[in-house]
Design a protein around this motif. Structure first.
Motif, short mmCIF file in Angstrom:
data_model
loop_
_atom_site.label_atom_id
_atom_site.label_comp_id
_atom_site.label_asym_id
_atom_site.label_seq_id
_atom_site.Cartn_x
_atom_site.Cartn_y
_atom_site.Cartn_z
N HIS A 8 -2.99 -47.17 -13.39
CA HIS A 8 -2.71 -48.06 -14.02
C HIS A 8 -1.81 -48.41 -14.54
O HIS A 8 -2.15 -49.97 -15.29
N LYS A 9 -0.85 -48.04 -14.82
CA LYS A 9 0.36 -48.12 -15.27
C LYS A 9 1.63 -48.26 -14.29
O LYS A 9 1.30 -46.92 -13.83
N LEU A 10 1.85 -49.36 -13.98
CA LEU A 10 3.20 -49.26 -12.26
C LEU A 10 4.29 -49.84 -12.92
O LEU A 10 4.10 -50.96 -13.81
N GLU A 11 5.50 -49.36 -12.75
CA GLU A 11 6.81 -49.15 -12.74
C GLU A 11 7.59 -49.22 -11.25
O GLU A 11 7.51 -48.56 -10.83
N PHE A 12 8.44 -50.54 -11.04
CA PHE A 12 8.91 -50.88 -10.12
C PHE A 12 10.61 -50.77 -10.26
O PHE A 12 10.64 -52.21 -11.01
N ASP A 13 11.77 -50.07 -9.81
CA ASP A 13 12.74 -50.70 -10.36
C ASP A 13 13.72 -50.71 -8.75
O ASP A 13 13.48 -49.76 -8.33
N SER A 14 14.52 -52.21 -8.47
CA SER A 14 14.63 -52.21 -6.95
C SER A 14 15.78 -51.60 -7.04
O SER A 14 16.71 -52.06 -6.23
N HIS A 15 16.95 -51.25 -8.01
CA HIS A 15 18.07 -49.81 -7.78
C HIS A 15 18.72 -49.84 -6.62
O HIS A 15 17.99 -49.09 -5.98
N ASN A 16 19.46 -50.04 -5.93
CA ASN A 16 20.22 -49.25 -4.99
C ASN A 16 19.26 -49.31 -3.98
O ASN A 16 19.27 -48.88 -3.11
N GLN A 17 18.30 -50.38 -3.58
CA GLN A 17 17.75 -50.31 -2.46
C GLN A 17 17.57 -52.15 -1.86
O GLN A 17 18.33 -53.12 -2.48
N GLU A 18 17.17 -52.50 -0.30
CA GLU A 18 17.35 -53.44 0.57
C GLU A 18 16.03 -54.98 -0.89
O GLU A 18 15.20 -53.77 -0.03
N LEU A 19 16.19 -55.29 -1.05
CA LEU A 19 15.82 -56.32 -2.05
C LEU A 19 13.90 -56.66 -0.96
O LEU A 19 12.78 -56.35 -1.44
N GLN A 20 14.69 -57.39 0.12
CA GLN A 20 13.81 -57.84 1.08
C GLN A 20 12.65 -56.86 0.82
O GLN A 20 11.59 -56.52 1.50
N LYS A 21 13.17 -55.98 1.06
CA LYS A 21 11.92 -54.57 2.69
C LYS A 21 11.65 -53.70 0.91
O LYS A 21 10.25 -53.75 1.13
N PHE A 22 12.37 -53.68 -0.34
CA PHE A 22 11.45 -53.24 -1.46
C PHE A 22 10.69 -53.95 -1.70
O PHE A 22 9.30 -53.73 -1.51
N SER A 23 10.06 -55.42 -1.76
CA SER A 23 9.33 -57.24 -1.96
C SER A 23 8.08 -56.50 -1.11
O SER A 23 7.81 -56.16 -1.55
N VAL A 24 8.41 -56.17 0.76
CA VAL A 24 7.41 -56.19 0.81
C VAL A 24 6.92 -54.80 0.62
O VAL A 24 4.98 -54.52 0.28
N ASN A 25 7.21 -53.94 0.87
CA ASN A 25 7.41 -53.01 0.05
C ASN A 25 5.89 -52.88 -1.03
O ASN A 25 4.66 -52.39 -0.92
N VAL A 26 6.68 -53.38 -1.95
CA VAL A 26 5.41 -53.40 -3.04
C VAL A 26 4.87 -53.97 -3.36
O VAL A 26 3.19 -53.71 -3.57
N VAL A 27 4.30 -55.54 -1.73
CA VAL A 27 3.20 -56.19 -2.19
C VAL A 27 2.24 -55.17 -0.79
O VAL A 27 0.85 -55.37 -1.61
N ARG A 28 2.57 -54.44 -0.09
CA ARG A 28 1.74 -53.15 0.55
C ARG A 28 1.13 -52.45 -0.82
O ARG A 28 -0.37 -52.48 -0.61
N PHE A 29 1.74 -52.04 -1.15
CA PHE A 29 1.39 -51.06 -2.37
C PHE A 29 -0.17 -51.84 -3.33
O PHE A 29 -0.66 -51.50 -3.03
N LEU A 30 0.64 -53.34 -3.85
CA LEU A 30 -0.74 -54.07 -4.63
C LEU A 30 -1.68 -54.08 -3.85
O LEU A 30 -3.06 -54.58 -4.14
N LEU A 31 -1.24 -54.32 -2.83
CA LEU A 31 -2.76 -55.06 -1.99
C LEU A 31 -3.75 -53.42 -1.60
O LEU A 31 -4.75 -53.40 -1.78
N SER A 32 -3.01 -52.33 -1.44
CA SER A 32 -3.74 -50.66 -1.34
C SER A 32 -4.05 -50.33 -2.56
O SER A 32 -4.54 -49.68 -1.87
N HIS A 33 -3.86 -51.06 -3.21
CA HIS A 33 -3.92 -50.56 -5.01
C HIS A 33 -5.31 -50.66 -5.30
O HIS A 33 -6.05 -51.56 -4.81
N LYS A 34 -5.53 -49.51 -5.87
CA LYS A 34 -7.19 -49.97 -5.83
C LYS A 34 -8.10 -49.61 -7.54
O LYS A 34 -9.34 -49.73 -7.06
N ALA A 35 -7.41 -49.42 -8.11
CA ALA A 35 -8.30 -49.21 -9.65
C ALA A 35 -8.94 -50.38 -10.01
O ALA A 35 -7.15 -51.84 -9.96
N PRO A 36 -9.63 -51.24 -10.73
CA PRO A 36 -10.04 -51.82 -11.05
C PRO A 36 -9.22 -52.38 -11.83
O PRO A 36 -9.67 -54.05 -12.42
#
Length: 345
Positions: A8-36
């Protein structure tokens, strides 16, 4: 990144990561997230992320009944405030930090929002500020930390249910700018760092209980103090009378204090405890201000004057300090029950 599909509590930090790839991963995670329901979403980005990416995330989260959103964006890049961010019916807390450009052509309506933090955020113009704040009719807690930008002159705060307000000001690049506050339900006010070029007009503060004023220069001092008639707890850190803002050397403007024609009601009828730290006993105008307080505070119970200790090489000043102390102590005070205290820091 927390990976549980029901978190229910999500935290993301892009430190030392390739941003566009990281952004895609965030979207994928949010779309698969099941908590209402998502209680909070905290995101910290370092680098040139696209504004559209933030818009996609907030758009997805708006359908998950998000209650708290915190965006901490890196300096050196400009991001636009996504419209989807202002279309949430469930968001209660919004914290924005960094170079996010607020360009709101017309207000929306987010009735659930109670807490808003605007730290180093930039604004297209004065109108955008008004439209942004008008979007939150039930706002109760507001923090405004100004950045350095020239487009905004006056920051208008109109919030009928606002209870706490914290302002940290910096020179905006425009002389004559400042703040206008209309918050009739305001209880606590905290203001720091207003330059001599800025003003702060408080139009309605009849419910104000406590105020903390620090690093505010002379012009703003006068306007603010006139608005604190109902305050019961007041902490002041006023600038010296002989200094201007942001000058490398002090500029003398006179060694006298202009006493107010009318004694403030809060001083006459409310003040019970008075503490003056860094009291400069060698300055005649500070002695006059101290006398003014003691002679007018009718309900004062304790007055404390704190000053720096005298060094071993300054013993010649000891007699003069004792004389000043005796002058204050023997003064005919408005309150017979006032306990006078003088101490070294």
């Amino acid at each position: 990144m927390k990976t549980g599909s029901m978190v229910h509590k999500l935290e993301f930090d892009s430190h030392n990561q390739e941003l566009q790839k990281f952004s895609v991963n965030v979207v994928r995670f949010l779309l698969s997230h099941k908590a209402p329901v998502v209680e909070s979403f905290h995101f910290k980005v370092e680098g040139p992320l696209r504004s559209i990416d933030i818009g996609i995330w907030t758009g997805i989260l708006s359908a998950r009944h998000l209650r708290e959103l915190e965006l901490n964006l890196s300096r050196g890049f400009t991001y636009r405030l996504s419209v989807s961010l202002l279309c949430s019916n469930t968001l209660e807390t919004l914290k924005l930090q960094g170079p996010l450009l607020v360009d709101v052509s017309s207000p929306v309506c987010m009735k659930s929002l109670r807490t808003l933090h605007l730290v180093k955020v930039t604004y297209k113009d004065d109108k955008s500020v008004g439209n942004l704040l008008s979007s939150f009719p039930n706002l109760e807690h507001l923090i405004v930390h100004r950045g350095r930008h020239k487009s905004l002159v006056t920051f208008n705060i109109v919030a009928p249910f606002l209870k706490t307000l914290s302002i940290v000001g910096l020179i905006s690049g425009v002389k004559g700018g400042g703040y206008v506050i209309n918050a009739p339900s305001l209880k606590y006010l905290d203001i720091k760092r207003l330059s001599c070029y800025q003003f702060c007009l408080i139009e309605n503060a009849s419910e104000l209980v406590g105020a903390n004023i620090r690093g505010v220069y002379n012009t703003a001092n006068e306007m603010i103090l006139e608005s604190l008639k109902s305050v019961k707890r007041l902490s002041l850190g006023l600038t010296p009378l002989h200094q201007h803002a942001f000058t490398k050397t002090p500029m003398e403007v006179g060694d006298h204090w202009n006493q107010s024609k009318n004694v403030p009601h809060c001083l006459l009828s409310h003040l019970e405890t008075f503490v003056w730290t860094r009291y400069d006993w060698e300055r005649q105008e500070e002695l006059q201000v101290g006398k003014y307080i003691l002679m007018n505070a009718r309900r004062l119970k304790r007055a404390t004057f704190s000053t720096r200790p005298i060094g071993s090489n300054e013993l010649d000043k000891l007699e003069e300090r004792c004389k000043m102390l005796k002058e204050l102590d023997c003064l005919s005070r408005a309150s017979d029950s006032c306990h006078f205290v003088f101490e070294s820091e």
